[in-house]
Scaffold this motif. Structure first.
Motif, PDB file in Angstrom:
ATOM      1  N   LYS A  33      42.734  48.557  44.702  1.00 16.70           N
ATOM      2  CA  LYS A  33      41.755  47.670  45.333  1.00 16.70           C
ATOM      3  C   LYS A  33      41.990  46.198  44.994  1.00 16.70           C
ATOM      4  N   ALA A  34      42.843  45.937  43.996  1.00 16.70           N
ATOM      5  CA  ALA A  34      43.031  44.558  43.527  1.00 16.70           C
ATOM      6  C   ALA A  34      43.708  43.712  44.596  1.00 16.70           C
ATOM      7  N   ASP A  35      43.435  42.400  44.510  1.00 18.76           N
ATOM      8  CA  ASP A  35      44.050  41.426  45.423  1.00 18.76           C
ATOM      9  C   ASP A  35      45.459  41.108  44.914  1.00 18.76           C
ATOM     10  N   ALA A  36      46.462  41.538  45.649  1.00 20.34           N
ATOM     11  CA  ALA A  36      47.848  41.389  45.199  1.00 20.34           C
ATOM     12  C   ALA A  36      48.230  39.913  45.044  1.00 20.34           C
ATOM     13  N   GLN A  37      47.727  39.066  45.923  1.00 16.89           N
ATOM     14  CA  GLN A  37      48.084  37.652  45.868  1.00 16.89           C
ATOM     15  C   GLN A  37      47.532  36.979  44.616  1.00 16.89           C
ATOM     16  N   SER A  38      46.247  37.290  44.309  1.00 16.37           N
ATOM     17  CA  SER A  38      45.649  36.686  43.113  1.00 16.37           C
ATOM     18  C   SER A  38      46.302  37.218  41.845  1.00 16.37           C
ATOM     19  N   GLU A  39      46.662  38.511  41.853  1.00 17.11           N
ATOM     20  CA  GLU A  39      47.350  39.080  40.698  1.00 17.11           C
ATOM     21  C   GLU A  39      48.715  38.410  40.509  1.00 17.11           C
ATOM     22  N   SER A  40      49.402  38.165  41.611  1.00 13.58           N
ATOM     23  CA  SER A  40      50.711  37.512  41.541  1.00 13.58           C
ATOM     24  C   SER A  40      50.588  36.092  41.016  1.00 13.58           C
TER      25      SER A  40
END
Length: 265
Positions: A33-40
């Motif tokens: 469910k995590a936001d891949a862009q923010s995690e990156s």
């Protein structure tokens, strides 16, 4: 299609049941469910840094000026000691009138005069011809002159006491200073040998002293570097005044033997 779908569902269920002991499904669902862009973005820049420059220098050339200024002063003094004579040509009457130490000291004043004007030209040329940045221009000129006088005195004493051998020592010190002086890169990035000799070289303290007026003077450091340089000059000066009359006799004999070989000038 039902038999194929049922088989797939059963395989997926069996896989999930087998992995429940090894994988936390809640963490897996949270990851999906995590936001891949923010995690990156977080992984690429985990910390936001705020920087404040205490002694800012606007360009690399100005930051390198202390090293090359000190290098210029040493090379200039070394070249002058190779083209200028350290001995006086006196009549027999004047030889009796002036002692060896008086002749030695008088010639040193000539070398120091050249060292003074050399350092003055270098410092003013840096500021007004090359437009090198210096936060304290007056102190930059004054400290450059001080370094120039110390360097010239050391090189004169080496040449006057040890002759061509002393000039060779000056060249060796130049090569070691370029590698171990910590001019362009921190000395911690150099080898163990260069780290060991770094505090033993006058060049080290000259570069550090000239850095002070470029970025802004921190006086506890400036006084320390100036004091160490002064001690270098005094030690060499006292050594020369005391031992020059004795050592020069043996050096002249050695030079005569070398001249007989017709190999060196």
């Amino acid at each position: 299609d039902w038999p194929m779908i049922r088989s797939g569902i059963e395989k997926a269920g069996n896989f999930i049941r087998d992995q429940q002991e090894n994988i936390d499904l809640n963490e897996l669902i949270k990851l999906l469910k995590a936001d891949a862009q923010s995690e990156s973005d977080f992984l690429s820049n985990p910390v936001t840094m705020k920087q404040k420059a205490w002694y800012p220098v606007p360009n690399y050339g100005s930051a390198s000026a202390p090293f090359y200024t000190a290098l210029c002063l040493w090379v200039g003094g070394l070249l002058f000691s190779n083209i200028a004579s350290t001995d006086f040509v006196l009549s027999d009457k004047d030889k009796k009138r002036f002692s060896k130490r008086e002749q030695y000291s008088a010639r040193m004043l000539s070398f120091l005069s050249v060292g003074f004007f050399q350092a003055l030209i270098v410092s003013l040329g840096n500021l007004y011809l090359l437009h090198t940045y210096a936060f304290e221009k007056t102190w930059f000129v004054a400290m450059t002159i001080f370094v120039g006088l110390v360097f010239m005195s050391i090189l004169y004493i080496l040449a006057a006491v040890f002759g061509n051998l002393g000039k060779g020592i000056g060249i060796i010190l130049l090569v070691l200073s370029i590698s171990a002086g910590g001019g362009n890169f921190p000395i911690q990035l150099s080898g163990k040998f260069f780290q060991f000799i770094n505090p033993l070289l006058p060049f080290t303290y000259a570069v550090n002293l000239l850095r002070e007026p470029v970025g802004g003077i921190y006086w506890p450091n400036a006084w320390f570097y100036a004091l160490v340089l002064l001690l270098f000059g005094l030690v060499f000066g006292i050594f020369g005044i005391i031992f020059q009359p004795y050592i020069s006799v043996y050096i002249k004999k050695l030079q005569a033997k070398i001249n007989e070989s017709h190999f060196f000038h």
